[in-house]
Write an enzyme that holds these catalytic residues in place. Structure first.
Site, PDB file in Angstrom:
ATOM      1  N   LYS A  25       0.877  -1.128   0.104  1.00 39.82           N
ATOM      2  CA  LYS A  25      -0.053  -0.040  -0.031  1.00 39.82           C
ATOM      3  C   LYS A  25       0.726   1.220   0.028  1.00 39.82           C
ATOM      4  O   LYS A  25       0.630   2.038  -0.733  1.00 39.82           O
ATOM      5  CB  LYS A  25      -0.942  -0.109   1.231  1.00 39.82           C
ATOM      6  CG  LYS A  25      -2.072   0.961   1.136  1.00 39.82           C
ATOM      7  CD  LYS A  25      -2.784   1.093   2.584  1.00 39.82           C
ATOM      8  CE  LYS A  25      -3.671   0.053   2.897  1.00 39.82           C
ATOM      9  NZ  LYS A  25      -5.037   0.479   2.368  1.00 39.82           N
ATOM     10  N   ARG A  94      -3.300   2.890   8.735  1.00 38.84           N
ATOM     11  CA  ARG A  94      -3.724   1.453   8.192  1.00 38.84           C
ATOM     12  C   ARG A  94      -2.266   0.736   8.004  1.00 38.84           C
ATOM     13  O   ARG A  94      -1.219   1.271   7.604  1.00 38.84           O
ATOM     14  CB  ARG A  94      -4.060   1.728   6.717  1.00 38.84           C
ATOM     15  CG  ARG A  94      -5.582   2.438   6.615  1.00 38.84           C
ATOM     16  CD  ARG A  94      -5.785   2.932   5.467  1.00 38.84           C
ATOM     17  NE  ARG A  94      -6.746   3.820   5.103  1.00 38.84           N
ATOM     18  CZ  ARG A  94      -8.077   3.439   4.850  1.00 38.84           C
ATOM     19  NH1 ARG A  94      -8.730   2.219   4.743  1.00 38.84           N
ATOM     20  NH2 ARG A  94      -9.051   4.635   5.002  1.00 38.84           N
ATOM     21  N   GLY A 103      -8.218  -7.453   4.840  1.00 44.89           N
ATOM     22  CA  GLY A 103      -9.033  -7.520   6.126  1.00 44.89           C
ATOM     23  C   GLY A 103      -8.109  -8.397   7.322  1.00 44.89           C
ATOM     24  O   GLY A 103      -9.044  -8.613   8.333  1.00 44.89           O
ATOM     25  N   MET A 105      -5.654  -7.324   9.049  1.00 41.65           N
ATOM     26  CA  MET A 105      -4.906  -6.427   9.971  1.00 41.65           C
ATOM     27  C   MET A 105      -5.776  -5.314  10.397  1.00 41.65           C
ATOM     28  O   MET A 105      -6.844  -5.069   9.595  1.00 41.65           O
ATOM     29  CB  MET A 105      -3.562  -6.275   9.469  1.00 41.65           C
ATOM     30  CG  MET A 105      -2.778  -7.561   9.673  1.00 41.65           C
ATOM     31  SD  MET A 105      -0.943  -7.256   9.248  1.00 41.65           S
ATOM     32  CE  MET A 105      -0.996  -6.391   7.877  1.00 41.65           C
ATOM     33  N   ARG A 338      -3.263  -0.829  -6.605  1.00 42.50           N
ATOM     34  CA  ARG A 338      -2.081  -1.817  -6.648  1.00 42.50           C
ATOM     35  C   ARG A 338      -2.743  -2.848  -7.926  1.00 42.50           C
ATOM     36  O   ARG A 338      -3.854  -2.591  -8.373  1.00 42.50           O
ATOM     37  CB  ARG A 338      -2.421  -2.923  -5.674  1.00 42.50           C
ATOM     38  CG  ARG A 338      -3.449  -3.508  -5.279  1.00 42.50           C
ATOM     39  CD  ARG A 338      -3.824  -4.146  -3.911  1.00 42.50           C
ATOM     40  NE  ARG A 338      -5.128  -4.609  -3.617  1.00 42.50           N
ATOM     41  CZ  ARG A 338      -6.040  -4.898  -2.901  1.00 42.50           C
ATOM     42  NH1 ARG A 338      -5.193  -5.142  -1.774  1.00 42.50           N
ATOM     43  NH2 ARG A 338      -7.145  -5.263  -2.805  1.00 42.50           N
ATOM     44  N   HIS A 473     -15.999  -8.807   0.993  1.00 42.22           N
ATOM     45  CA  HIS A 473     -15.046  -9.650   1.733  1.00 42.22           C
ATOM     46  C   HIS A 473     -15.142 -11.120   1.139  1.00 42.22           C
ATOM     47  O   HIS A 473     -13.975 -11.807   0.755  1.00 42.22           O
ATOM     48  CB  HIS A 473     -15.216  -9.590   3.087  1.00 42.22           C
ATOM     49  CG  HIS A 473     -14.203 -10.514   4.037  1.00 42.22           C
ATOM     50  ND1 HIS A 473     -14.492 -11.848   4.429  1.00 42.22           N
ATOM     51  CD2 HIS A 473     -12.721 -10.314   4.331  1.00 42.22           C
ATOM     52  CE1 HIS A 473     -13.235 -12.219   4.863  1.00 42.22           C
ATOM     53  NE2 HIS A 473     -12.335 -11.344   4.908  1.00 42.22           N
ATOM     54  N   ARG A 579       5.044 -46.183 -11.419  1.00 43.01           N
ATOM     55  CA  ARG A 579       5.192 -47.117 -10.286  1.00 43.01           C
ATOM     56  C   ARG A 579       4.582 -48.270 -10.653  1.00 43.01           C
ATOM     57  O   ARG A 579       3.376 -48.570 -10.390  1.00 43.01           O
ATOM     58  CB  ARG A 579       4.374 -46.272  -8.979  1.00 43.01           C
ATOM     59  CG  ARG A 579       4.996 -45.022  -8.559  1.00 43.01           C
ATOM     60  CD  ARG A 579       4.602 -44.346  -7.474  1.00 43.01           C
ATOM     61  NE  ARG A 579       5.076 -43.365  -6.656  1.00 43.01           N
ATOM     62  CZ  ARG A 579       4.807 -41.923  -7.024  1.00 43.01           C
ATOM     63  NH1 ARG A 579       3.740 -41.841  -7.605  1.00 43.01           N
ATOM     64  NH2 ARG A 579       5.295 -41.310  -6.155  1.00 43.01           N
ATOM     65  N   ARG A 635       9.883 -47.777 -13.285  1.00 37.24           N
ATOM     66  CA  ARG A 635      10.645 -47.947 -12.086  1.00 37.24           C
ATOM     67  C   ARG A 635      10.198 -49.444 -11.869  1.00 37.24           C
ATOM     68  O   ARG A 635       9.104 -49.763 -11.526  1.00 37.24           O
ATOM     69  CB  ARG A 635      10.308 -46.972 -11.073  1.00 37.24           C
ATOM     70  CG  ARG A 635      11.066 -47.211  -9.737  1.00 37.24           C
ATOM     71  CD  ARG A 635      10.695 -46.422  -8.706  1.00 37.24           C
ATOM     72  NE  ARG A 635       9.361 -46.636  -8.097  1.00 37.24           N
ATOM     73  CZ  ARG A 635       8.753 -45.904  -7.077  1.00 37.24           C
ATOM     74  NH1 ARG A 635       9.558 -44.705  -6.832  1.00 37.24           N
ATOM     75  NH2 ARG A 635       7.463 -46.238  -6.764  1.00 37.24           N
ATOM     76  N   SER A 782      16.834 -39.731 -11.530  1.00 35.09           N
ATOM     77  CA  SER A 782      15.595 -39.302 -11.247  1.00 35.09           C
ATOM     78  C   SER A 782      15.595 -38.855  -9.661  1.00 35.09           C
ATOM     79  O   SER A 782      15.547 -39.961  -8.918  1.00 35.09           O
ATOM     80  CB  SER A 782      14.528 -39.972 -11.713  1.00 35.09           C
ATOM     81  OG  SER A 782      13.292 -39.310 -11.389  1.00 35.09           O
ATOM     82  N   CYS A 850      10.783 -36.841  -9.855  1.00 37.15           N
ATOM     83  CA  CYS A 850       9.602 -37.497  -9.973  1.00 37.15           C
ATOM     84  C   CYS A 850       8.760 -37.385  -8.530  1.00 37.15           C
ATOM     85  O   CYS A 850       7.815 -38.015  -8.341  1.00 37.15           O
ATOM     86  CB  CYS A 850       9.771 -38.795 -10.650  1.00 37.15           C
ATOM     87  SG  CYS A 850      10.818 -40.029  -9.551  1.00 37.15           S
ATOM     88  N   TYR A 870      14.107 -32.164 -16.520  1.00 41.46           N
ATOM     89  CA  TYR A 870      12.903 -32.495 -16.654  1.00 41.46           C
ATOM     90  C   TYR A 870      12.005 -32.456 -15.282  1.00 41.46           C
ATOM     91  O   TYR A 870      12.884 -32.715 -14.211  1.00 41.46           O
ATOM     92  CB  TYR A 870      12.098 -33.661 -17.477  1.00 41.46           C
ATOM     93  CG  TYR A 870      12.509 -35.004 -17.044  1.00 41.46           C
ATOM     94  CD1 TYR A 870      11.788 -35.814 -16.077  1.00 41.46           C
ATOM     95  CD2 TYR A 870      13.822 -35.544 -17.232  1.00 41.46           C
ATOM     96  CE1 TYR A 870      12.062 -36.617 -15.497  1.00 41.46           C
ATOM     97  CE2 TYR A 870      13.975 -36.729 -16.545  1.00 41.46           C
ATOM     98  CZ  TYR A 870      13.423 -37.366 -15.886  1.00 41.46           C
ATOM     99  OH  TYR A 870      13.378 -38.571 -15.277  1.00 41.46           O
TER     100      TYR A 870
END
Ligand code: PEP
Ligand code: MG
Length: 893
Positions: A25, A94, A103, A105, A338, A473, A579, A635, A782, A850, A870
């Site tokens: 802000k 603020r 909202g 704080m 913003r 809100h 797997r 695997r 991997s 992986c 990768y």
């Protein structure tokens, strides 16, 4: 370094780049003031450094003097003094952290009012009612936020005042009664604190600043930061700003405006405003608002000026901005801007739209109102467009919607946040949480939400409110989280634990469905269809693919043909982890694995292995076909054996009651024999291969048969055989010899050579540390970061997250759940070491990941920096990984 900067301070770099120090802000207020020359009420920002100093050592030395100097300067600029009995200056205080925390704080408005200055305000505005209304608001706000007095203590006197004067609304309480109310409020403060309400503005100011600092560590703010992955250490800045009053009279008002529609991305202004109201009234959604277009009729010159400001903001920030503004007696003031939050759909649309030239011109005959050159045409590059969208945005486009038009439509209201949800209704945040903990899907129904409801909103699948607009809100928070929400459903009348729409009543626990993309709310369960990614989504993903081409590939973790095909449709460029043990969890295959475990003779074991081979071959064919000409990492078995055996407790219970048959007797014996305290660290992976010789050879034979079948069918199978849980070179060399032997015997005599490589997972700390030796016998690595995280932390992957992760995150002992986002300093360091060691032995050794982290954007950025080729993740995550990988490549240069 100063602790305080005025909004018009000439910083050496653009203040909007200084969010770390000034908070979001404060940085943007300074940008609007000192760079853009927009009408912003004067003020100053107390830095996040000061907040951090406060958190660690109390009120910073010298801060009081700095604040005093800035107050004097502000007073001079405004020509008014805080606390003055003839024409007082009032300020707002603020919070404003680096990342917006809507909202979460605290804010104190109208600071500077006291028994003397309230009279000055009344004289200046010739409006006693306004002055005393402002004072009573200030006392209660200050009491609640700074002095920790429960808000209810102020409710009773307020209700009494309404009753005594016989008025229906707050706005009708006469001035004299408001003055009496101020006295009552001061008594509340004195009773609660034992001290009179502070009259000295400098005391008021210090109290408010401290309260904002403290609110950074309030429970609400901490919970929000954990959810949003914001560091607890950042601290907040505090903005002290001259007040302007949207509630001064009917020539005043306040609103929230976006430079484009944050829900759809459509071009053109969007937002709402309220006449004669303060900002909090719009955000809280307490009164129903007017759309920004109505501003044109009501305040035409303000509308013109605001449109020019919107164009300037967009051109300057090169993005959609949201703003808060106030009109005080016909004059426009900008209170905040913003880069605006947006839905996934809007994010992709805006990103693509903005790659085209954006050129704003004032309407014919209209002069510029800001004393600066007109904004220049602008556009963003495709690379910027890619960086503008986040994984959350993409996730939203991958959300479900109503599959059919609901037959039991209850109402259609504001579509605040896309995605559809079905669940049982609950009316309080606590009940929503309790129901979610019982495993129920929940729709939280509230008249409106406030930060107190956040835990319930997190727990809910969807949110429905009966009041409030698109910037209320509920709408803002739900949209930020991609949680389905419908708001402002005025036909929904909530009474206690039920609501009614016309003559239909919906009680707590009844099921409803809502679609936050269309605003529809229906009784009962509506079928949902998967989301449709938009054209813009596809465009950005295509751009992303070309950015990361040859730099970082994305593969999928899939264990069967249909999943592999789906992954390929979603853009996967191969399988990074199949797997194989998952192929045996189906009911019809489990008995075969059990037979292998129970085998007492080599013949029995061979027979079981033969059956397994048959079953696996079919799956391998389907996967290789789906991923034809793409690499497929298979695997070899890595199961803790207990996963394939029945529970000891259940078998023992059965033994004690109805008795066990012969097969069950054997299973009980095996289950006892193979029982391990932490099976994830036990007889798994290559260890299993060592004690069950023949197992891996069988799998490779099945795989090679499948590959040959694909070759014969004209396909191009590319196979990578992967050994799990390796800890030593010797172990991998042994496993490699079984695999190579089986490949050799199966492929001997083939006319076309099969593309087969043999590599290993790096998922134990030892493997990472000895990666140089291991690379001697591996064609690829991997990283199995699930196990690597488990073993590096010594956190059981099966137990820790449920039991202690929440407490660790809450206490700040961990910044992130390391099973979700890679722990860079620890586990990540092992990855870096292993990459360096492995490639020292074999330059350019192929490496990927992986573990679950392969689908996490922040981890993907790390893996890119680490030099991995990768990432591999679940099929539905593939589009997000494609995007994140491209962003990582762009960030990495
Ligand atoms: C890992 O450990 O990261 C991995 C991918 O293997 P699994 O989760 O199957 O142990
Ligand atoms: Mg593993």
């Amino acid at each position: 370094m100063p602790n305080v900067y005025a909004f018009d301070h000439k910083h050496r770099k653009a203040p909007m780049e200084m969010k770390d120090l000034l908070g979001g802000k404060g940085a943007n207020l300074a940008e609007m003031t000192s760079v853009l020359g927009l009408p912003v009420p004067a003020g100053f920002t107390i830095t996040t450094d000061a907040c951090r100093a406060y958190m660690h050592g109390g009120w910073p030395e010298g801060l009081t003097g700095e604040v005093e100097r800035h107050v004097r300067r502000l007073e001079k600029a405004m020509g008014k003094k805080l606390g003055d009995s003839s024409d007082p200056l009032l300020v707002s205080v603020r919070s404003g952290a680096k990342f917006s925390m809507p909202g979460m704080m605290d804010t104190v408005l109208n600071l500077g009012l006291n028994d003397a200055s309230v009279k000055g305000l009344a004289d200046q505005t010739s409006d006693d009612r306004f002055a005393y209304d402002s004072y009573r608001r200030f006392i209660s706000m200050y009491g609640r936020i700074v002095l920790d007095i429960p808000g209810e203590e102020f409710d009773q006197p307020f209700e009494d005042a309404k009753r005594v004067t016989g008025v229906a609304t707050d706005a009708e309480i006469p001035a004299g009664d408001l003055a009496d109310l101020c006295e009552k409020y001061k008594e509340v403060v004195e009773r609660a604190t034992g001290q009179p309400f502070p009259q000295e503005p400098s005391d008021q100011l210090q109290g408010a600043i401290e309260a904002v600092f403290r609110s950074w560590n309030g429970a609400r703010a901490r919970a929000y930061r954990i959810r949003e992955k914001i560091d607890h250490e950042l601290g907040t800045a505090v903005n002290v700003q001259a007040m302007v009053f949207g509630n001064r009279n009917d020539n005043s008002g306040t609103g929230v405006g976006f430079t484009r529609d944050p829900a759809t991305g459509a071009q053109g202004e969007y937002g709402d405003f309220l006449v004669n109201a303060q900002g909090e009234d719009v955000v809280a959604g307490i009164r129903n608002t007017l759309p920004l277009s109505a501003l044109q009729e009501r305040f035409p010159h303000v509308h013109t000026e605001l449109m020019e400001i919107f164009a300037r903001l967009e051109a300057h920030y090169r993005d959609m901005c949201d703003t808060e503004f106030t009109i005080e007696d016909g004059r426009l003031w900008m209170l905040q801007t913003r880069v605006g939050k947006r839905t996934g759909k809007a994010a992709f649309k805006m990103a693509v739209d903005m790659t085209k030239r954006q050129d704003w011109k004032p309407p014919r005959g209209v002069k510029l109102t800001i004393d600066k050159p007109a904004p220049k045409p602008w556009q963003i590059s495709k690379e910027e467009a890619i960086s503008r969208v986040s994984a959350d945005h993409a996730d939203q486009l991958l959300h479900p919607q109503f599959a059919v038009r609901p037959s039991n439509l209850l109402t259609k209201a504001l579509a605040a946040s896309p995605g559809a949800a079905v669940g049982k209704v609950y009316f309080t945040a606590d009940e929503a949480v309790a129901a979610a903990e019982r495993g129920e899907a929940v729709i939280l129904v509230r008249s409106e939400t406030s930060p107190e409801d956040v835990h319930g909103m997190i727990a809910a699948q969807g949110i429905l409110t009966s009041r409030g607009g698109l910037v209320s809100h509920a709408a803002v928070v739900a949209r930020g989280w991609g949680k389905p929400a419908v708001v402002g459903a005025e036909k929904v009348r909530i009474t206690g634990r039920s609501f009614s729409v016309g003559d239909i009543t919906v009680a707590e626990g009844d099921v409803i469905s809502l679609d936050g993309g269309s605003g529809e709310v229906a009784l009962g369960e509506v079928a949902l269809s998967p989301a449709e990614p938009t054209e813009e989504f596809q465009s950005v993903l295509k751009w992303a693919d070309s950015v990361r081409k040859g730099k970082m590939a994305v593969r999928a973790n899939a264990d069967n043909g249909p999943d592999a095909a789906n992954a390929r449709r979603l853009g996967a460029e191969g399988i990074g982890l199949c797997r194989t043990e998952h192929m045996f969890l189906a009911d019809d295959r489990l008995p075969i694995v059990r037979r292998m475990i129970l085998a007492e003779t080599p013949e029995e074991e061979d027979a079981a292995l033969e059956e397994l081979r048959e079953a696996q071959k079919l799956d391998f064919v389907a996967i290789l076909e789906a991923m034809d000409n793409l690499p497929v990492t298979v695997r070899l078995l890595d199961p803790p054996l207990h996963e394939f055996l029945p529970s000891i407790e259940e078998l023992e219970l059965k033994a004690a009651t109805s008795g066990l048959d012969a097969e069950e007797q054997k299973l009980l014996g095996a289950a006892k024999e193979w029982r391990e305290v932490n099976p994830m660290l036990g007889t798994r992976g290559v260890r299993l291969g060592v004690i069950k010789p023949g197992l891996y050879a069988m799998q490779v034979r099945a795989l090679m048969e499948a590959a040959k079948e694909r070759l014969a069918a004209g396909g191009k199978p590319r196979v990578e055989v992967m050994i799990p849980l390796t800890v030593t070179r010797e172990e991998l060399a042994l496993a490699r010899s079984w695999v190579a032997g089986a490949v050799e015997s199966e492929t001997a005599g083939l006319r076309r050579k099969l593309d087969v490589t043999i590599g290993t997972m790096i998922e134990t700390p030892r493997a990472a540390v000895r990666a140089d030796e291991i690379a001697e016998v591996a064609d690829f690595f991997s990283f199995g970061t699930n196990d690597l995280t488990q073993m590096t932390f010594g956190f059981s992957r099966d137990d820790v997250e449920g039991r202690m992760m929440a407490a660790y995150l809450e206490a700040g002992l961990l910044k992130r759940n390391p099973f979700e986002t890679i722990d860079q300093p620890g586990v990540g360091q092992l990855v870096l070491d292993a990459v360096a060691r492995g490639r020292a032995t074999v330059p350019g050794l192929k490496m990927g990941v992986c573990g679950e982290h392969g689908g996490d954007p922040e981890s993907i950025a790390f893996f890119r920096r680490a030099g991995l080729d990768y990432v591999s993740c679940s099929p539905f995550r593939v589009p997000i990984a494609r995007l994140a990988a491209a962003q990582a490549v762009l960030a990495d240069g």
